[in-house]
Enzyme design. Structure first.
Site, short mmCIF file in Angstrom:
data_model
loop_
_atom_site.label_atom_id
_atom_site.label_comp_id
_atom_site.label_asym_id
_atom_site.label_seq_id
_atom_site.Cartn_x
_atom_site.Cartn_y
_atom_site.Cartn_z
CD GLN A 64 35.56 45.85 30.37
OE1 GLN A 64 35.22 45.90 31.54
NE2 GLN A 64 36.74 46.29 29.95
CB CYS A 70 36.43 48.14 33.47
SG CYS A 70 37.92 48.98 34.06
CG HIS A 363 38.81 45.44 35.93
ND1 HIS A 363 38.38 45.77 34.66
CD2 HIS A 363 37.86 44.62 36.43
CE1 HIS A 363 37.23 45.16 34.42
NE2 HIS A 363 36.89 44.47 35.49
CG ASN A 384 34.25 41.91 36.17
OD1 ASN A 384 34.47 43.00 35.67
ND2 ASN A 384 35.19 41.00 36.30
#
Length: 446
Positions: A64, A70, A363, A384
């Site tokens: 990102q 996110c 997040h 992630n």
């Protein structure tokens, strides 16, 4: 009762410090190396060995970059995982810039809606101040992404790739928020002057058109139909002519209404097994609204395990900055022993952290694996969206205790819920308890 710090107090404080074992040695190492490095427990790295009894192969991670998308990356990742396997497209990504464009346009219109709905309130009212503090931003939640897809569909990343402003969003956010605040002045003045609905609607339409123009300059213009050419992993050539909605239906094919947001918020104001929403939280006016079913932590985790065991990854929201090592890719409550270093008690319950502003969802990531010992999770594999230079090629390991303390939201297919849980969804969907705009469960994942 007023209680200033006196010179006698200061002498006592110094004497107490000097009596602590190794206080001066600890002071030297903390001053030189920093608090986290000085309190790090290397046993955490041993315990967080990245081996899992249930593990889904999801390929390379996305990035990102310098943006707060996110929630969008994580949601699109859960959709691309099965797409990659079904159509043999290793390394494939959906366009995060396409959904980003529509999110910012819709959030701007949503802001105008809320400004008009609160126009009779004074500027110092907490709701008005809340709106003006951040008119729009990059962050979001699962239901907001669903609202965008249901209205606009999605496209491959090759059709609408990233731009400087999507990957580094600070400048665009600054311009948009400047414009939205200026427009708020105009809209509130129109209401104060008694303007009719027709005049207000025309003014608002012009404002949205101007936002559209800014977004096209910064992000590019989204397609309404496109030709998609690709070669699969076997080298076979494919071509398809589609609209964004047709692409979603053909290549993802999810019924988004089947996927629901579950939260774990053990605070007194949110009894378990009830449905909640958050006032003024959303992006698409008239679109899908935010709904959260609050469950106890054991049930919450059992559902995540069940979905993983059935080959589906899990979108989740957490407070990623707590007890985490970004470089090593470790999320573990035992990684930093701050209490030992400072000889103070910093412990709080999950409910206390939420109630007193110490923690909230910051997040969103994706669960892609879990390690089960005697049927119970000990650690989790996390995909992630910070690129492959952090963690283990972008993947993190999360301890089960960290999950208990800092994971607040997961998205689960309704087929994995119990009959009782699905009954709550049906009975309370149209009348959930409404939480204040600043409630922690309304936090946007960045």
């Amino acid at each position: 009762m007023s209680q200033p710090i006196t010179s006698d107090n200061l002498q006592d404080f110094k004497a107490t410090f000097d009596r602590l074992p190794k206080s001066h040695a600890l002071k030297r190492t903390t001053m030189k190396n920093g608090i986290l490095a000085s309190s790090e427990d290397t046993n955490s790295q041993i315990a967080m060995d990245p081996v899992f009894s249930v593990e889904l192969d999801t390929g390379s991670v996305a990035n990102q970059k310098q943006s707060g998308r996110c929630w969008m990356f994580a949601a699109l990742n859960t959709m691309r995982h099965p797409l990659q396997d079904q159509f043999k497209l290793k390394g494939f990504e959906l366009s995060q810039n396409y959904t980003n464009f529509w999110d910012k346009l819709e959030k701007s219109n949503y802001f105008y809606e809320n400004i008009l709905n609160t126009a009779s309130l004074p500027l110092e009212d907490r709701k008005v101040a809340f709106l003006l503090a951040t008119p729009q931003q990059d962050g979001g939640q699962w239901d907001m992404l669903c609202a965008l897809i249901q209205k606009y569909g999605i496209v491959p990343k090759s059709v609408m790739p990233e731009t400087y402003n999507s990957s580094t969003s600070r400048e665009l956010n600054s311009v948009l928020n400047k414009k939205l605040r200026k427009d708020a002045v105009t809209l509130r003045q129109l209401v104060a002057d008694g303007a009719d609905d027709t005049q207000i609607a025309a003014t608002r339409e012009t404002m949205v058109s101007e936002v559209y123009r800014i977004l096209v300059f910064a992000l590019g213009e989204p397609v309404t139909e496109f030709d998609w050419e690709y070669k699969d992993d076997d080298g076979n050539y494919h071509q398809d002519h589609l609209t964004p909605q047709q692409f979603f239906q053909k290549y993802v094919g999810w019924n988004l209404d089947d996927y629901v947001s579950l939260i774990n918020s053990p605070t007194e104001d949110k009894p378990y097994n009830h449905l909640y929403t958050v006032e003024m939280l959303g992006n698409v006016v008239g679109g899908r609204e935010v709904r959260h079913l609050n469950l106890d932590i054991d049930t919450f985790k059992q559902l995540a395990v069940k979905q993983l065991q059935n080959g589906e990854t899990v979108w989740f929201g957490s407070d990623v900055g707590q007890s985490s090592d970004r470089k090593a890719g470790i999320l573990d409550t035992g990684i930093y022993q701050l209490d030992d270093l400072f000889d103070v008690d910093l412990s709080m319950t999950k409910a206390q952290r939420l109630d007193y502003g110490e923690s909230l969802m910051t997040h969103a990531m994706v669960l892609t694996g879990v390690d089960l010992v005697d049927g119970k999770p000990t650690k989790w594999k996390v995909e992630n969206s910070w690129g492959d230079k952090v963690g283990n090629k972008g993947y993190f390991v999360m301890s089960d205790d960290w999950f208990d303390q800092f994971v607040y939201q997961i998205v689960i297919n309704k087929k994995y819920l119990s009959d009782a849980q699905n009954d709550v969804l049906k009975k309370e969907y149209d009348q959930p308890k409404v939480l204040a705009p600043w409630d922690p469960m309304g936090a946007l994942a960045l």
